[in-house]
Design a protein around this motif. Structure first.
Motif, PDB file in Angstrom:
ATOM      1  N   GLY A  47       0.817  -1.211   0.000  1.00 32.79           N
ATOM      2  CA  GLY A  47       0.000   0.000   0.000  1.00 32.79           C
ATOM      3  C   GLY A  47       0.845   1.253   0.000  1.00 32.79           C
ATOM      4  N   ALA A  48       0.163   2.385  -0.161  1.00 29.46           N
ATOM      5  CA  ALA A  48       0.826   3.688  -0.139  1.00 29.46           C
ATOM      6  C   ALA A  48      -0.084   4.695   0.535  1.00 29.46           C
ATOM      7  CB  ALA A  48       1.156   4.149  -1.557  1.00 29.46           C
ATOM      8  N   ILE A  49       0.534   5.665   1.199  1.00 26.34           N
ATOM      9  CA  ILE A  49      -0.204   6.710   1.911  1.00 26.34           C
ATOM     10  C   ILE A  49       0.427   8.054   1.580  1.00 26.34           C
ATOM     11  CG2 ILE A  49      -0.974   7.547   4.169  1.00 26.34           C
ATOM     12  CD1 ILE A  49      -0.250   4.689   5.226  1.00 26.34           C
ATOM     13  N   VAL A  50      -0.388   9.040   1.247  1.00 30.03           N
ATOM     14  CA  VAL A  50       0.069  10.411   1.069  1.00 30.03           C
ATOM     15  C   VAL A  50      -0.176  11.128   2.389  1.00 30.03           C
ATOM     16  CG1 VAL A  50      -0.228  12.569  -0.198  1.00 30.03           C
ATOM     17  CG2 VAL A  50      -0.427  10.377  -1.401  1.00 30.03           C
ATOM     18  N   VAL A  51       0.871  11.788   2.889  1.00 31.00           N
ATOM     19  CA  VAL A  51       0.854  12.364   4.234  1.00 31.00           C
ATOM     20  C   VAL A  51       1.208  13.845   4.155  1.00 31.00           C
ATOM     21  CG1 VAL A  51       1.904  12.232   6.524  1.00 31.00           C
ATOM     22  CG2 VAL A  51       1.617  10.147   5.176  1.00 31.00           C
ATOM     23  N   ASN A  52       0.502  14.644   4.945  1.00 31.19           N
ATOM     24  CA  ASN A  52       0.816  16.065   5.054  1.00 31.19           C
ATOM     25  C   ASN A  52       0.573  16.491   6.500  1.00 31.19           C
ATOM     26  OD1 ASN A  52       1.671  18.504   3.781  1.00 31.19           O
ATOM     27  ND2 ASN A  52      -0.419  19.266   3.905  1.00 31.19           N
ATOM     28  N   GLY A  53       1.377  17.414   6.990  1.00 29.67           N
ATOM     29  CA  GLY A  53       1.143  17.943   8.333  1.00 29.67           C
ATOM     30  C   GLY A  53       1.838  17.170   9.431  1.00 29.67           C
ATOM     31  N   ALA A  54       2.910  16.465   9.102  1.00 28.91           N
ATOM     32  CA  ALA A  54       3.698  15.757  10.111  1.00 28.91           C
ATOM     33  C   ALA A  54       5.172  15.893   9.757  1.00 28.91           C
ATOM     34  CB  ALA A  54       3.310  14.281  10.163  1.00 28.91           C
ATOM     35  N   THR A  55       5.997  16.056  10.767  1.00 27.95           N
ATOM     36  CA  THR A  55       7.435  16.059  10.523  1.00 27.95           C
ATOM     37  C   THR A  55       7.879  14.637  10.217  1.00 27.95           C
ATOM     38  OG1 THR A  55       8.044  15.615  12.825  1.00 27.95           O
ATOM     39  CG2 THR A  55       7.745  17.953  12.192  1.00 27.95           C
ATOM     40  N   LEU A  56       9.070  14.498   9.687  1.00 27.59           N
ATOM     41  CA  LEU A  56       9.605  13.179   9.399  1.00 27.59           C
ATOM     42  C   LEU A  56       9.664  12.338  10.674  1.00 27.59           C
ATOM     43  CD1 LEU A  56      10.838  11.085   7.518  1.00 27.59           C
ATOM     44  CD2 LEU A  56      13.072  12.191   7.885  1.00 27.59           C
ATOM     45  N   GLU A  57      10.100  12.940  11.751  1.00 30.29           N
ATOM     46  CA  GLU A  57      10.216  12.207  13.018  1.00 30.29           C
ATOM     47  C   GLU A  57       8.842  11.761  13.521  1.00 30.29           C
ATOM     48  OE1 GLU A  57      11.628  15.273  12.458  1.00 30.29           O
ATOM     49  OE2 GLU A  57      13.657  14.499  12.097  1.00 30.29           O
ATOM     50  N   GLU A  58       7.854  12.643  13.429  1.00 34.95           N
ATOM     51  CA  GLU A  58       6.493  12.273  13.836  1.00 34.95           C
ATOM     52  C   GLU A  58       5.954  11.140  12.974  1.00 34.95           C
ATOM     53  OE1 GLU A  58       5.046  16.716  15.357  1.00 34.95           O
ATOM     54  OE2 GLU A  58       4.672  16.084  13.287  1.00 34.95           O
ATOM     55  N   LEU A  59       6.211  11.226  11.679  1.00 38.12           N
ATOM     56  CA  LEU A  59       5.725  10.201  10.766  1.00 38.12           C
ATOM     57  C   LEU A  59       6.426   8.867  11.009  1.00 38.12           C
ATOM     58  CD1 LEU A  59       3.893   9.386   8.477  1.00 38.12           C
ATOM     59  CD2 LEU A  59       5.590  10.329   6.877  1.00 38.12           C
ATOM     60  N   GLN A  60       7.728   8.905  11.242  1.00 36.44           N
ATOM     61  CA  GLN A  60       8.454   7.670  11.544  1.00 36.44           C
ATOM     62  C   GLN A  60       7.868   6.982  12.778  1.00 36.44           C
ATOM     63  OE1 GLN A  60      12.368   9.445  11.712  1.00 36.44           O
ATOM     64  NE2 GLN A  60      12.932   8.572   9.722  1.00 36.44           N
ATOM     65  N   ALA A  61       7.558   7.766  13.803  1.00 33.65           N
ATOM     66  CA  ALA A  61       6.975   7.207  15.027  1.00 33.65           C
ATOM     67  C   ALA A  61       5.589   6.625  14.742  1.00 33.65           C
ATOM     68  CB  ALA A  61       6.907   8.275  16.113  1.00 33.65           C
ATOM     69  N   ARG A  62       4.809   7.320  13.946  1.00 28.42           N
ATOM     70  CA  ARG A  62       3.462   6.849  13.592  1.00 28.42           C
ATOM     71  C   ARG A  62       3.540   5.551  12.785  1.00 28.42           C
ATOM     72  NH1 ARG A  62      -1.721   9.301  13.173  1.00 28.42           N
ATOM     73  NH2 ARG A  62      -0.834  11.290  13.821  1.00 28.42           N
ATOM     74  N   VAL A  63       4.407   5.517  11.793  1.00 31.64           N
ATOM     75  CA  VAL A  63       4.542   4.329  10.946  1.00 31.64           C
ATOM     76  C   VAL A  63       5.015   3.130  11.773  1.00 31.64           C
ATOM     77  CG1 VAL A  63       5.873   3.345   9.037  1.00 31.64           C
ATOM     78  CG2 VAL A  63       4.824   5.598   8.790  1.00 31.64           C
ATOM     79  N   ALA A  64       5.879   3.359  12.732  1.00 31.54           N
ATOM     80  CA  ALA A  64       6.379   2.275  13.582  1.00 31.54           C
ATOM     81  C   ALA A  64       5.267   1.622  14.395  1.00 31.54           C
ATOM     82  CB  ALA A  64       7.473   2.800  14.507  1.00 31.54           C
ATOM     83  N   GLN A  65       4.127   2.309  14.551  1.00 34.35           N
ATOM     84  CA  GLN A  65       2.997   1.773  15.314  1.00 34.35           C
ATOM     85  C   GLN A  65       2.003   1.002  14.450  1.00 34.35           C
ATOM     86  OE1 GLN A  65       1.273   5.082  17.394  1.00 34.35           O
ATOM     87  NE2 GLN A  65       3.157   5.548  18.468  1.00 34.35           N
ATOM     88  N   ASP A  66       2.177   1.014  13.134  1.00 32.05           N
ATOM     89  CA  ASP A  66       1.275   0.273  12.253  1.00 32.05           C
ATOM     90  C   ASP A  66       1.414  -1.218  12.556  1.00 32.05           C
ATOM     91  OD1 ASP A  66      -0.090  -0.987  10.175  1.00 32.05           O
ATOM     92  OD2 ASP A  66       1.075  -0.039   8.581  1.00 32.05           O
TER      93      ASP A  66
END
Length: 95
Positions: A47-66
């Motif tokens: 899959g793929a997700i388009v993301v806006n409104g998060a820093t790279l660090e925030e996104l990395q933390a979010r993705v790690a919780q998937d």
């Protein structure tokens, strides 16, 4: 802006048992206003997700919780886009 690629990995056969958790994780990303678009990579590649409104660090933390990432159903790759042009309907992404 970022694109998250979730490519099937070694435990892809475990996807059905983690689907509810993955869908809840996606819903939270949309509810939080961070995910703009999500869908499948064809043919059956992940899959793929388009993301806006998060820093790279925030996104990395979010993705790690998937749950798919945790269970190694997918390998995640985060691509950063420095958008410089957009259709008028997507101009908000340039800000």
């Amino acid at each position: 802006m970022h694109i998250v690629l979730l490519k099937f990995a070694e435990q892809k056969d475990q996807a059905p048992s983690h689907m509810d958790g993955h869908n809840a994780w996606l819903k939270k990303g949309f509810d939080d206003g961070v995910f703009l678009l999500a869908g499948s990579l064809q043919p059956r590649r992940g899959g793929a997700i388009v993301v806006n409104g998060a820093t790279l660090e925030e996104l990395q933390a979010r993705v790690a919780q998937d749950p798919f990432v945790v269970a190694k159903v997918v390998d995640a790759e985060i691509l950063e886009i420095s958008a410089s042009r957009a259709d008028d309907r997507l101009k908000f992404l340039l800000g």
